[in-house]
Every structure is written in C-alpha cells, then in structure tokens.
Design a protein around this motif. Structure first.
Motif, PDB file in Angstrom:
ATOM      1  N   GLU A  48       0.830  -1.205   0.000  1.00  0.00           N
ATOM      2  CA  GLU A  48       0.000   0.000   0.000  1.00  0.00           C
ATOM      3  C   GLU A  48       0.865   1.255   0.000  1.00  0.00           C
ATOM      4  OE1 GLU A  48      -3.687   1.963   2.561  1.00  0.00           O
ATOM      5  OE2 GLU A  48      -3.241  -0.184   2.704  1.00  0.00           O
ATOM      6  N   GLU A 105       0.918   3.948  -3.249  1.00  0.00           N
ATOM      7  CA  GLU A 105       0.528   5.367  -3.152  1.00  0.00           C
ATOM      8  C   GLU A 105       1.656   6.281  -3.604  1.00  0.00           C
ATOM      9  OE1 GLU A 105      -1.397   8.694  -0.177  1.00  0.00           O
ATOM     10  OE2 GLU A 105      -0.360   6.970   0.690  1.00  0.00           O
ATOM     11  N   TYR A 155      -6.095   6.593  -3.292  1.00  0.00           N
ATOM     12  CA  TYR A 155      -7.233   6.737  -2.378  1.00  0.00           C
ATOM     13  C   TYR A 155      -8.383   7.501  -3.025  1.00  0.00           C
ATOM     14  CZ  TYR A 155      -4.052   5.048   1.234  1.00  0.00           C
ATOM     15  OH  TYR A 155      -3.180   4.285   1.964  1.00  0.00           O
ATOM     16  N   LEU A 202     -10.304   4.959  -4.848  1.00  0.00           N
ATOM     17  CA  LEU A 202     -11.061   4.134  -3.906  1.00  0.00           C
ATOM     18  C   LEU A 202     -12.311   4.876  -3.429  1.00  0.00           C
ATOM     19  CD1 LEU A 202     -11.035   1.411  -2.418  1.00  0.00           C
ATOM     20  CD2 LEU A 202      -9.671   2.494  -0.626  1.00  0.00           C
ATOM     21  N   GLU A 218      -6.997  12.555   6.111  1.00  0.00           N
ATOM     22  CA  GLU A 218      -7.725  13.145   4.994  1.00  0.00           C
ATOM     23  C   GLU A 218      -9.154  13.413   5.427  1.00  0.00           C
ATOM     24  OE1 GLU A 218      -8.935  12.067   0.373  1.00  0.00           O
ATOM     25  OE2 GLU A 218      -7.021  11.414   1.222  1.00  0.00           O
ATOM     26  N   ARG A 239      -5.011   7.912   7.164  1.00  0.00           N
ATOM     27  CA  ARG A 239      -4.691   7.237   5.912  1.00  0.00           C
ATOM     28  C   ARG A 239      -3.689   6.110   6.150  1.00  0.00           C
ATOM     29  NH1 ARG A 239      -4.751  10.902   1.113  1.00  0.00           N
ATOM     30  NH2 ARG A 239      -2.746   9.987   0.561  1.00  0.00           N
ATOM     31  N   MET A 249      -8.877   5.016   6.382  1.00  0.00           N
ATOM     32  CA  MET A 249      -8.782   4.869   4.934  1.00  0.00           C
ATOM     33  C   MET A 249      -7.531   4.065   4.594  1.00  0.00           C
ATOM     34  SD  MET A 249      -8.455   7.856   2.048  1.00  0.00           S
ATOM     35  CE  MET A 249     -10.001   8.617   2.514  1.00  0.00           C
ATOM     36  N   SER A 250      -7.729   2.780   4.334  1.00  0.00           N
ATOM     37  CA  SER A 250      -6.626   1.912   3.928  1.00  0.00           C
ATOM     38  C   SER A 250      -7.202   0.781   3.091  1.00  0.00           C
ATOM     39  CB  SER A 250      -5.904   1.340   5.155  1.00  0.00           C
ATOM     40  OG  SER A 250      -6.722   0.396   5.808  1.00  0.00           O
ATOM     41  N   CYS A 264     -10.931  -0.922   3.480  1.00  0.00           N
ATOM     42  CA  CYS A 264     -11.901  -0.398   2.520  1.00  0.00           C
ATOM     43  C   CYS A 264     -12.137  -1.286   1.304  1.00  0.00           C
ATOM     44  CB  CYS A 264     -11.460   0.985   2.058  1.00  0.00           C
ATOM     45  SG  CYS A 264     -11.366   2.199   3.398  1.00  0.00           S
TER      46      CYS A 264
END
Length: 312
Positions: free
Chosen positions: A54, A58, A65, A68, A264, A273, A292-293, A297
């Motif tokens: 991950e 990014e 993200y 997503l 975020e 995040r 948020m990962s 998610c």
C-alpha cells in the motif's frame, strides 16, 4: 519495489487492468492466497508486505485513495435480488482468500472471490448499517428478511427471496483478542470459528446461492511498518484521535496532519490514511478500523453456489 509483493502476472495486472485497484487485488492475492499467510509463523510478515504494498503503490500512484473513494457506494450486497446475503462484521480479504480455497476444497461447492469497496467512510458498522438497513446497528434491524447472529448459534433463517444474515463475527472476537497482550495464534482460531459459522449458515439456509461479504475490514499493526511519524505528528495524532477517524475540528494539529497526508477529510470526518499508528499509555490496540486503507476499505465478495451442477 517488488520485494515479493508481486510477480510478473501481478505486475501485468497493475499495468493492464482498467482499474488499478483490480490489479492491487491480485497483488493482495499473492500475499494472502498463501495457505500459511494467517499462521503464527507468517502473520507478521503477511501484514508487513500488505503495508509495504500500500505504501509503495501510493508513492507510485498518488490518486490511489481518490480512486477508492470514487468507487464507494452501491455495494453488491445492496443489489442482491435472490439467494442469501451474508455480512460478516469485519471480514477482510485476508480471510476471504482462505475461505475461497478451503470452502471449495472441503465441499462440492463453486466458490469465487472478488472485491468491492465499502459503502462509505468512516468504515464503522454503525454508519454502514444505517445506509444499508436504516438502523443504528445490525441487532436493531427489524425486517422479515433479516437475521442478526450475535454468537456462534445460527437461528432459523428468514427463507425469503432474498434473505440477509449479519454476523457479529469475526469483529466480536477480534475486539476481544486485541486488548492488551496479543496472541498471533488467536487470529487463526478466529478464522476457524468464522469458517464454521459460515458453513452452518449455508447449511441452515434454504438457498443454494450466497454472497458473502463484510461491512468493512481492518488494519493490523502487528510487526514492522514502512509508515512513520515525526514526534510532532505522533503527538498530534494521539491528542486528537482515539480511533482511526474523528469528527472534523479546528486547530494546528489537524492542519499539520493534513499537510503531511497522514489524515484526509471526508465530509464531516477526518480519516487516518494508510497504516499510521500512534501510541498511548496503557494497552495499544493492534487491530483497528474506521480509517482509509486498503485492508479496511476493500471488502471481500465471495460467491458460493452449493448446487453448481443444478441438481437438487
């Protein structure tokens, strides 16, 4: 970058899939499709490789993200028009890959695994249950086509077309296992119980088609991580966040964390995040959700047909 995170097939998927997240899912399959990925010997390494994947993705693809977020909503369970929809609280793709393999091997069933983004953020049961079933919690849902399973005993199911079952597992066990000291062996024990519970639901149902998924996944902070915080950032996180999300507020701490892309804003909440973690006095949870990962998610979507040849 590879470090065993992907091979040529997974690299091709990252490049060629219409959606980079579909290619990411194949990279996650490489990690968690290993039969030993959840074992006490391999769990920390599996989690590290997931975090590393991950983190690197990014860096190479900053809109990760954003993509997503754009896909969230209209989860497949909300489109169900026949069969049985099984929502297992906090079931993640980790367990999904193993269920796909073992359920097909142990039974004469057709089993396949895809993924879907969560309905929305924060990735907490209360928010998603409200969106799907207009109730504050699964135990509060009052519908003829719905059953809540709070323990390992499966009640009589609705028998409607479609029907919905929401289980408190594995989240109930995960929460209990991760307060204070943490036992890696417990994760496999939890998985085995979840598998047994799912098999019991399938046997109890009148249906032969099942969509098995979850409201959200989880992050596991076990072991090493490529994610790091400065002392100032860690102090800001620990002072403002009790979990991986919080309501939007004012102050320099939030501004610092936003600038560093540690958090975020999504509507009225701030999300942590990736896999950033912070410490506080006392026991520190290793498994958390709400942020948020990818593991939180990207929910597993298992399709099971117990009568694949059409013979009752």
């Amino acid at each position: 970058m590879s470090e065993g995170l992907y091979g040529s097939e997974e690299f091709d998927a990252l490049l060629d899939e219409d959606d980079i997240l579909d290619g990411t899912f194949e990279c996650l399959r490489r990690i968690w499709g290993d039969p030993e990925a959840l074992s006490d010997r391999r769990l920390a390494d599996s989690e590290y490789r997931t975090r590393k994947l991950e983190y690197e993705l990014e860096q190479l693809y900053p809109p990760l993200y954003d993509d997503l977020l754009e896909q969230m909503g209209d989860h497949p369970v909300t489109q169900l028009d026949q069969g049985c929809g099984v929502i297992m609280d906090a079931l993640s793709f980790r367990e999904g890959f193993r269920l796909e393999r073992e359920l097909a091997a142990d039974h004469d069933w057709s089993v396949s695994l895809t993924w879907a983004p969560i309905e929305g953020l924060p990735s907490e049961t209360q928010f998603i249950c409200r969106e799907w079933f207009d109730a504050q919690s699964p135990s509060a849902v009052s519908r003829d086509d719905f059953r809540f399973v709070g323990d390992m005993d499966v009640p009589k199911l609705p028998g409607t077309e479609p029907e919905y079952v929401w289980t408190r597992h594995p989240d109930q066990r995960l929460e209990g296992a991760l307060k204070g000291n943490y036992s890696m062996e417990e994760v496999e024990d939890i998985y085995e119980d979840v598998k047994t519970l799912l098999e019991d639901i399938v046997h109890e149902s009148i249906h032969d088609e099942f969509l098995v998924t979850s409201d959200h996944g989880y992050v596991n902070h076990l072991g090493n991580s490529p994610y790091s915080l400065s002392d100032e950032e860690e102090e800001a996180l620990s002072s403002k966040f009790n979990s991986r999300f919080c309501e939007v507020g004012n102050g320099q701490a939030y501004q610092l964390l936003e600038r560093a892309k540690v958090i975020e804003r999504v509507r009225e909440h701030y999300m942590v995040r990736g896999h950033y973690k912070w410490t506080k006095r006392g026991a520190t949870k290793k498994i958390m959700h709400g942020g948020m990962s990818l593991p939180e998610c990207m929910t597993p979507v298992l399709h099971i047909n117990t009568d694949p040849v059409g013979v009752n």
